[in-house]
Design a protein around this motif. Structure first.
Motif, PDB file in Angstrom:
ATOM      1  N   SER A  96       0.835  -1.204   0.000  1.00  0.00           N
ATOM      2  CA  SER A  96       0.000   0.000   0.000  1.00  0.00           C
ATOM      3  C   SER A  96       0.870   1.254   0.000  1.00  0.00           C
ATOM      4  CB  SER A  96      -0.931   0.011   1.216  1.00  0.00           C
ATOM      5  OG  SER A  96      -0.180   0.119   2.414  1.00  0.00           O
ATOM      6  N   TYR A  98       2.346   4.940   1.155  1.00  0.00           N
ATOM      7  CA  TYR A  98       2.832   5.372   2.466  1.00  0.00           C
ATOM      8  C   TYR A  98       2.925   6.896   2.464  1.00  0.00           C
ATOM      9  CZ  TYR A  98       5.674   5.198   6.747  1.00  0.00           C
ATOM     10  OH  TYR A  98       6.152   5.327   8.026  1.00  0.00           O
ATOM     11  N   ARG A 119       0.485   0.946   7.224  1.00  0.00           N
ATOM     12  CA  ARG A 119       0.489   0.472   5.841  1.00  0.00           C
ATOM     13  C   ARG A 119       0.292  -1.033   5.848  1.00  0.00           C
ATOM     14  NH1 ARG A 119       5.171  -1.859   3.750  1.00  0.00           N
ATOM     15  NH2 ARG A 119       6.968  -1.901   5.160  1.00  0.00           N
ATOM     16  N   SER A 120       0.029  -1.589   4.696  1.00  0.00           N
ATOM     17  CA  SER A 120      -0.148  -3.034   4.585  1.00  0.00           C
ATOM     18  C   SER A 120       0.595  -3.549   3.363  1.00  0.00           C
ATOM     19  CB  SER A 120      -1.634  -3.396   4.488  1.00  0.00           C
ATOM     20  OG  SER A 120      -2.215  -2.841   3.326  1.00  0.00           O
ATOM     21  N   GLU A 121       0.831  -4.846   3.374  1.00  0.00           N
ATOM     22  CA  GLU A 121       1.551  -5.504   2.285  1.00  0.00           C
ATOM     23  C   GLU A 121       0.972  -6.895   2.105  1.00  0.00           C
ATOM     24  OE1 GLU A 121       5.986  -7.490   1.694  1.00  0.00           O
ATOM     25  OE2 GLU A 121       5.783  -5.660   2.891  1.00  0.00           O
ATOM     26  N   GLU A 293      -5.359   7.543   5.140  1.00  0.00           N
ATOM     27  CA  GLU A 293      -4.595   6.322   4.890  1.00  0.00           C
ATOM     28  C   GLU A 293      -5.132   5.641   3.632  1.00  0.00           C
ATOM     29  OE1 GLU A 293      -2.680   4.734   9.084  1.00  0.00           O
ATOM     30  OE2 GLU A 293      -4.486   3.767   8.333  1.00  0.00           O
ATOM     31  N   TYR A 332       0.112  -6.123   8.246  1.00  0.00           N
ATOM     32  CA  TYR A 332      -0.179  -4.749   8.649  1.00  0.00           C
ATOM     33  C   TYR A 332       0.854  -4.290   9.668  1.00  0.00           C
ATOM     34  CZ  TYR A 332      -4.904  -5.448   6.702  1.00  0.00           C
ATOM     35  OH  TYR A 332      -5.977  -5.703   5.876  1.00  0.00           O
ATOM     36  N   TRP A 347       9.664   4.071   8.037  1.00  0.00           N
ATOM     37  CA  TRP A 347       9.433   2.953   7.121  1.00  0.00           C
ATOM     38  C   TRP A 347      10.133   1.696   7.626  1.00  0.00           C
ATOM     39  CZ3 TRP A 347       6.541   1.858   2.846  1.00  0.00           C
ATOM     40  CH2 TRP A 347       6.902   0.724   2.114  1.00  0.00           C
ATOM     41  N   THR A 350       8.238  -0.015  10.380  1.00  0.00           N
ATOM     42  CA  THR A 350       7.124  -0.858   9.933  1.00  0.00           C
ATOM     43  C   THR A 350       7.634  -2.164   9.330  1.00  0.00           C
ATOM     44  OG1 THR A 350       6.969   0.182   7.729  1.00  0.00           O
ATOM     45  CG2 THR A 350       5.647   1.149   9.510  1.00  0.00           C
TER      46      THR A 350
END
Length: 370
Positions: A96, A98, A119-121, A293, A332, A347, A350
């Motif tokens: 996602s 950022y 954020r998510s991946e 977001e 997440y 970053w 996360t």
């Protein structure tokens, strides 16, 4: 990502921190209870799953079980194959956006004291994550790696299926009620991975930046002020350094006695979402997050756990989590931003947080709390 629907019934496996057994709550008949407001938790019992912000798409759900949860001893390891989800397909999946600058500008303009940016991946894997057996294998792997954390695997038709290993208490009830302020994050590397702090010793070995100290103090102050509205006999201990997987955090502990007539729902309504996952001022920060977001948090940074089961309540903030789908999972993570935050550092924070779940399914060097 396609919503996961792996069972007809709703269930939740969970293991308390440092416990040698895990529990199962299952609703084989009927649908889980869906609530519109956290205060409706007053007088309820079961396993509750609440999102960051309740909506029609992401409701508050209670898996109801009339009898006490069943327990099983954790198996001698290894019993199940490691990385039960299969191999990650390199280059597959998506990350996602950022929007650090947008959040940081709002802090510099003085609109907020703190904002949490998540954020998510998503990762695609070569074999199915569907099925309770595969999910249970991942759950037991997480229990083995993260003995200090609350580990849970839950699945309902409303929420889909999630696995998490979280260090943060929202509300606990045993002899007294308790909560915590957990904020500030630092990655352990090399010799630091030997850090252990079960009795709060060795804190002098961890040096915290002023940014992390300030972030944790903001959260602790908010919790202390909020507790005054519904609790008496409040005590605070900390901050001290505590470990969660390959990370350490600053933590303060609070114990208290609720005022007459105050229920669990009233307390979580006041505390959730805490500034540790949202920001300050809380209501304005939550509204800003929901608007800005790029990817919805869904049940990440909500909370979950047993409510009034066997006389206990153990609600934890939903951190270090992933949402499971048939051939993919979505990770997440988020981090607290202040005016002096630096994008690359945030970053990387996360990335380190996502590793807690990511390493359960990705080949490579494994990091655990052991």
């Amino acid at each position: 990502m396609q919503q996961l629907r792996i069972v007809m019934s709703a269930f939740a496996y969970y293991r308390m921190p440092r416990a040698d057994e895990y529990y199962l709550v299952r609703q084989d008949e009927g649908e889980p209870l869906v609530l519109n407001d956290l205060r409706q938790l007053n007088g309820r019992s079961g396993f509750v799953v609440a999102p960051f912000a309740a909506s029609k798409e992401c409701p508050i759900v209670v898996i109801e079980q009339k009898k006490p949860p069943t327990s099983q001893p954790l198996p001698s390891y290894p019993l199940f194959g490691r990385r039960a989800g299969g191999e990650v397909r390199e280059g597959q999946g998506e990350v996602s956006l950022y929007p650090f600058a947008r959040f940081h500008d709002a802090l510099l303009d003085g609109h907020f004291q703190k904002l949490v940016l998540a954020r998510s991946e998503s990762l695609e894997v070569s074999s199915s994550l569907l099925g309770e057996d595969n999910g249970l294998s991942l759950f037991l792997e997480a229990c083995h790696r993260y003995p200090r954390m609350f580990v849970t695997l839950f699945s309902t038709p409303q929420t889909g299926t999630w696995l998490m290993a979280t260090p943060e208490v929202l509300i606990q009830k045993s002899e007294r009620f308790s909560t915590m302020a957990l904020a500030g994050t630092m990655k352990l590397e090399g010799e630091q991975l030997k850090f252990d702090n079960p009795d709060r010793s060795g804190v002098q070995d961890i040096r915290w930046s002023q940014k992390n100290i300030q972030e944790q103090r903001l959260v602790a102050t908010y919790i202390a002020d909020t507790l005054k509205d519904f609790a008496d006999d409040i005590t605070e201990q900390g901050p001290y350094t505590t470990r969660a997987a390959n990370l350490v955090h600053l933590r303060s502990d609070f114990t208290f006695v609720p005022k007459q007539g105050v229920g669990i729902g009233d307390m979580v309504k006041a505390l959730h979402p805490t500034p540790a996952v949202c920001g300050l001022p809380k209501a304005e920060a939550q509204a800003f997050i929901l608007k800005n977001e790029p990817a919805p948090r869904r049940y990440y940074s909500g909370f979950c756990g047993p409510v009034e089961l066997d006389g206990r309540t153990d609600l934890f903030v939903s951190l270090r989590c992933m949402e499971l789908s048939s051939h993919s999972c979505r990770l997440y993570a988020g981090g607290g931003l202040l005016t002096d935050s630096v994008e690359e550092q945030e970053w990387q924070e996360t990335e380190a947080k996502m590793m807690t779940m990511r390493q359960l399914i990705v080949r490579g060097d494994a990091v655990s709390e052991r």
